[in-house]
Enzyme design. Structure first.
Site, short mmCIF file in Angstrom:
data_model
loop_
_atom_site.label_atom_id
_atom_site.label_comp_id
_atom_site.label_asym_id
_atom_site.label_seq_id
_atom_site.Cartn_x
_atom_site.Cartn_y
_atom_site.Cartn_z
N SER A 233 47.90 58.06 5.11
CA SER A 233 46.66 58.41 4.40
C SER A 233 45.43 57.94 5.16
CB SER A 233 46.67 57.84 2.98
OG SER A 233 46.98 56.47 2.98
N HIS A 263 55.49 57.70 1.45
CA HIS A 263 54.26 56.89 1.47
C HIS A 263 53.96 56.48 0.03
CE1 HIS A 263 50.58 55.29 2.95
NE2 HIS A 263 49.87 56.40 3.10
N HIS A 309 59.86 49.55 6.03
CA HIS A 309 58.45 49.77 6.38
C HIS A 309 58.35 50.13 7.84
CE1 HIS A 309 54.10 49.13 6.57
NE2 HIS A 309 54.14 49.34 5.26
N ARG A 318 52.59 41.81 -0.53
CA ARG A 318 52.13 42.50 -1.74
C ARG A 318 53.26 42.52 -2.78
NH1 ARG A 318 50.26 47.98 1.04
NH2 ARG A 318 52.37 47.68 1.86
N ASP A 364 55.82 49.01 -2.97
CA ASP A 364 56.22 49.91 -4.05
C ASP A 364 57.46 49.46 -4.80
OD1 ASP A 364 54.11 51.72 -3.52
OD2 ASP A 364 55.21 52.43 -1.77
N1 AMX Z 1 66.75 53.45 2.65
C1 AMX Z 1 67.58 54.20 3.43
N2 AMX Z 1 67.33 54.49 4.73
C2 AMX Z 1 66.22 53.94 5.26
C3 AMX Z 1 65.36 53.11 4.53
C4 AMX Z 1 65.65 52.89 3.17
N3 AMX Z 1 64.84 52.18 2.37
N4 AMX Z 1 64.34 52.71 5.36
C5 AMX Z 1 64.57 53.29 6.55
N5 AMX Z 1 65.70 54.04 6.50
C6 AMX Z 1 66.25 54.91 7.53
C7 AMX Z 1 65.23 55.97 7.89
O1 AMX Z 1 65.26 57.05 6.94
C8 AMX Z 1 65.65 56.36 9.28
O2 AMX Z 1 66.79 57.21 9.15
P1 AMX Z 1 66.96 58.51 10.10
O3 AMX Z 1 66.86 57.98 11.51
O4 AMX Z 1 68.30 59.04 9.75
O5 AMX Z 1 65.81 59.42 9.74
C9 AMX Z 1 66.13 55.04 9.86
O6 AMX Z 1 66.44 54.19 8.74
C10 AMX Z 1 65.11 54.32 10.72
O7 AMX Z 1 63.94 54.10 9.97
P2 AMX Z 1 62.98 52.88 10.30
O8 AMX Z 1 62.61 52.97 11.74
O9 AMX Z 1 63.56 51.61 9.81
O10 AMX Z 1 61.74 53.21 9.37
P3 AMX Z 1 60.57 54.25 9.60
O11 AMX Z 1 59.46 53.54 10.28
O12 AMX Z 1 61.07 55.50 10.23
O13 AMX Z 1 60.19 54.60 8.10
C11 AMX Z 1 59.70 54.18 5.83
C12 AMX Z 1 59.52 53.70 7.27
C13 AMX Z 1 58.82 53.36 4.91
C14 AMX Z 1 59.28 55.64 5.71
C15 AMX Z 1 61.21 54.02 5.44
O14 AMX Z 1 61.57 52.66 5.51
C16 AMX Z 1 61.53 54.58 4.09
O15 AMX Z 1 61.77 55.79 3.97
N6 AMX Z 1 61.55 53.71 3.02
C17 AMX Z 1 61.78 54.17 1.66
C18 AMX Z 1 60.51 54.86 1.13
C19 AMX Z 1 59.41 53.87 0.85
O16 AMX Z 1 59.61 52.84 0.24
N7 AMX Z 1 58.18 54.19 1.30
C20 AMX Z 1 56.99 53.38 1.03
C21 AMX Z 1 56.43 52.67 2.25
C22 AMX Z 1 55.18 51.91 1.90
C23 AMX Z 1 54.08 52.85 1.55
O17 AMX Z 1 53.59 53.60 2.38
N8 AMX Z 1 53.65 52.87 0.31
#
Ligand code: AMX
Length: 427
Positions: A233, A263, A309, A318, A364
């Site tokens: 964002s 996000h 994250h 947080r 979150d």
């Molecule tokens: N559950 C399952 N799998 C997860 C995971 C979780 N909570 N967090 C990361 N992974 C997976 C990713 O989907 C990715 O899988 P892929 O290679 O098959 O696509 C792999 O692990 C590597 O990811 P990463 O390098 O650890 O994280 P990232 O930087 O690519 O993504 C984030 C970060 C937040 C999108 C990811 O951790 C996620 O999807 N978390 C759950 C959603 C969430 O809580 N989002 C909120 C973030 C905070 C915010 O912006 N409000």
């Protein structure tokens, strides 16, 4: 005492001089390299943006203008906005003057409600919020003065004015969306002298909520206010704003990114997951039951919302702040207890999945349970509250970028074949 315009005016001169000296003396200094993996991996870790309002070291979490978040949890959203803009916490006098700019813009124009009422009833509350922001673009002082030939040096002043207008109205708009979309009754008008949090609580119609609701909303609005510049964002807002699109265009664009499940929408997804767990097991589940549900969620190809994250490698401070709040105000609530139990189970599972870089809870993972405890059970509304807070950071970043005369954002892209040729020619 200096007014906010006078105070920022002085800072702006210093910031410009510092920036000019840095570029003159060290413009060619190399701060980061870019790998093919980073280009294909969402630009993760590439140091390429300047953001002064806040920083997020991966082992510390959010620091706003040099002050760690845990030292700011008792502050108000107005104080945090002032801090992000100027680099200083306001004195009492400064806060009164600053808040007066926000308070004088509380009335939401009737045409905003007309547009929102015309939307189909199944429109997501985030679409309502972003639509409301976008339709107010016609009132942008920045756009008006730009068309009248304003000087580049003054861009920040009208961006600041737009931010006051927008932020002044947003509690009313966010509360109005809640009441309108979820049939909570008539819209409630603002009270002229109420603070940002108090008026929002008032316009939600929740002044009689159980003890602690005002404190929760104040904390919520502080904790979500900023998270440096590289998140979806913030970066979207910056890119759009850099085209000299005004704050209404830019913030609305950025918040469309906040509405994504990876996000800001993760808070909606997370509480949905927690409530499903409680429903499935008829109350606070055991750790074994949570383990089973986590395994099932992962097997179905879904992420565990609220965990992981892109930057952090620790428990998000947080989340810690929300956990402390919950322990004080609602430790007996089964939804909150499930959040606590989940925290004890999930990191241990995610740690063993090699590809996951951060197994810890993010902001979150805990916020929704607290809203739920106080009776806000309309999950699709949660990201709107996140947005109400994040607009403070998006606006502060935009003002600072204008103050620093930041040019249009335009990185270079290359096709796959270019990378292959480059790799070949270097081996
Ligand atoms: N559950 C399952 N799998 C997860 C995971 C979780 N909570 N967090 C990361 N992974 C997976 C990713 O989907 C990715 O899988 P892929 O290679 O098959 O696509 C792999 O692990 C590597 O990811 P990463 O390098 O650890 O994280 P990232 O930087 O690519 O993504 C984030 C970060 C937040 C999108 C990811 O951790 C996620 O999807 N978390 C759950 C959603 C969430 O809580 N989002 C909120 C973030 C905070 C915010 O912006 N409000």
């Amino acid at each position: 005492m200096l007014t906010i315009y006078e105070k920022l005016g002085q800072k702006v001169d210093v910031w410009r001089a510092e920036g000019a000296a840095l570029l003159k003396d060290h413009g060619n200094f190399k701060v980061s390299d870019v790998t093919v993996a980073q280009m294909y991996g969402g630009m993760r870790g590439i140091i390429s943006l300047v953001c002064d309002t806040s920083e997020v070291p991966n082992d510390k979490g959010l620091i706003i203008r040099g002050i760690p978040l845990k030292e700011l949890t008792q502050k108000s959203p107005e104080e945090i906005f002032y801090l992000m803009l100027t680099g200083d916490l306001p004195t009492e006098e400064e806060l009164v003057e600053f808040s007066s700019h926000i308070k004088k813009n509380k009335e939401v124009p009737g045409y905003v409600w007309d547009v929102l009422r015309a939307l189909p009833p199944d429109t997501h509350p985030m679409v309502m919020l972003n639509t409301a922001i976008l339709v107010m673009q016609r009132e942008s002082e920045f756009a008006k003065h730009y068309n009248e030939g304003m000087k580049k040096n003054d861009y920040w002043k009208y961006t600041l004015e737009d931010s006051f207008n927008l932020i002044g109205r947003l509690p009313g708009i966010a509360a109005g969306i809640y009441r309108m979309h979820f049939n909570k009754g008539e819209l409630i008008p603002p009270v002229a002298d109420m603070d940002f949090t108090g008026d929002y609580v008032h316009m939600l119609g929740m002044e009689d909520a159980p003890n602690g609701f005002y404190e929760l909303m104040k904390l919520f609005l502080v904790l979500h206010s900023d998270h440096e510049a590289g998140n979806v964002s913030a970066m979207t807002t910056i890119v759009v704003n850099s085209a000299l699109s005004d704050l209404y265009y830019s913030v609305s664009a950025g918040l469309n990114g906040l509405a994504g499940p990876l996000h800001g929408l993760a808070n909606q997804e997370c509480i949905k997951w927690i409530v499903d767990t409680v429903d499935r097991f008829n109350g606070t589940p055991t750790k074994e039951q949570i383990t089973d549900y986590v395994t099932e969620t992962l097997k179905s190809g879904k992420v565990i919302p609220g965990y992981g994250h892109a930057v952090l490698r620790i428990v998000d401070p947080r989340f810690d702040a929300f956990l402390d709040f919950g322990k004080k105000y609602c430790s007996e609530n089964p939804i909150f207890q499930t959040v606590v139990q989940t925290f004890e189970v999930v990191p241990e599972i995610l740690k063993h999945i090699e590809k996951i870089k951060d197994p810890w809870p993010n902001v979150d993972a805990g916020s929704g349970a607290l809203l739920y405890h106080y009776g806000i059970k309309e999950l699709s509304y949660y990201t709107v509250i996140f947005a109400l807070s994040r607009v403070l950071g998006l606006s502060a970043q935009a003002v600072v970028n204008r103050a620093k005369l930041k040019p249009i954002t335009r990185p270079k892209s290359v096709p796959y074949s270019w990378i292959v040729d480059k790799v070949k020619s270097s081996t």
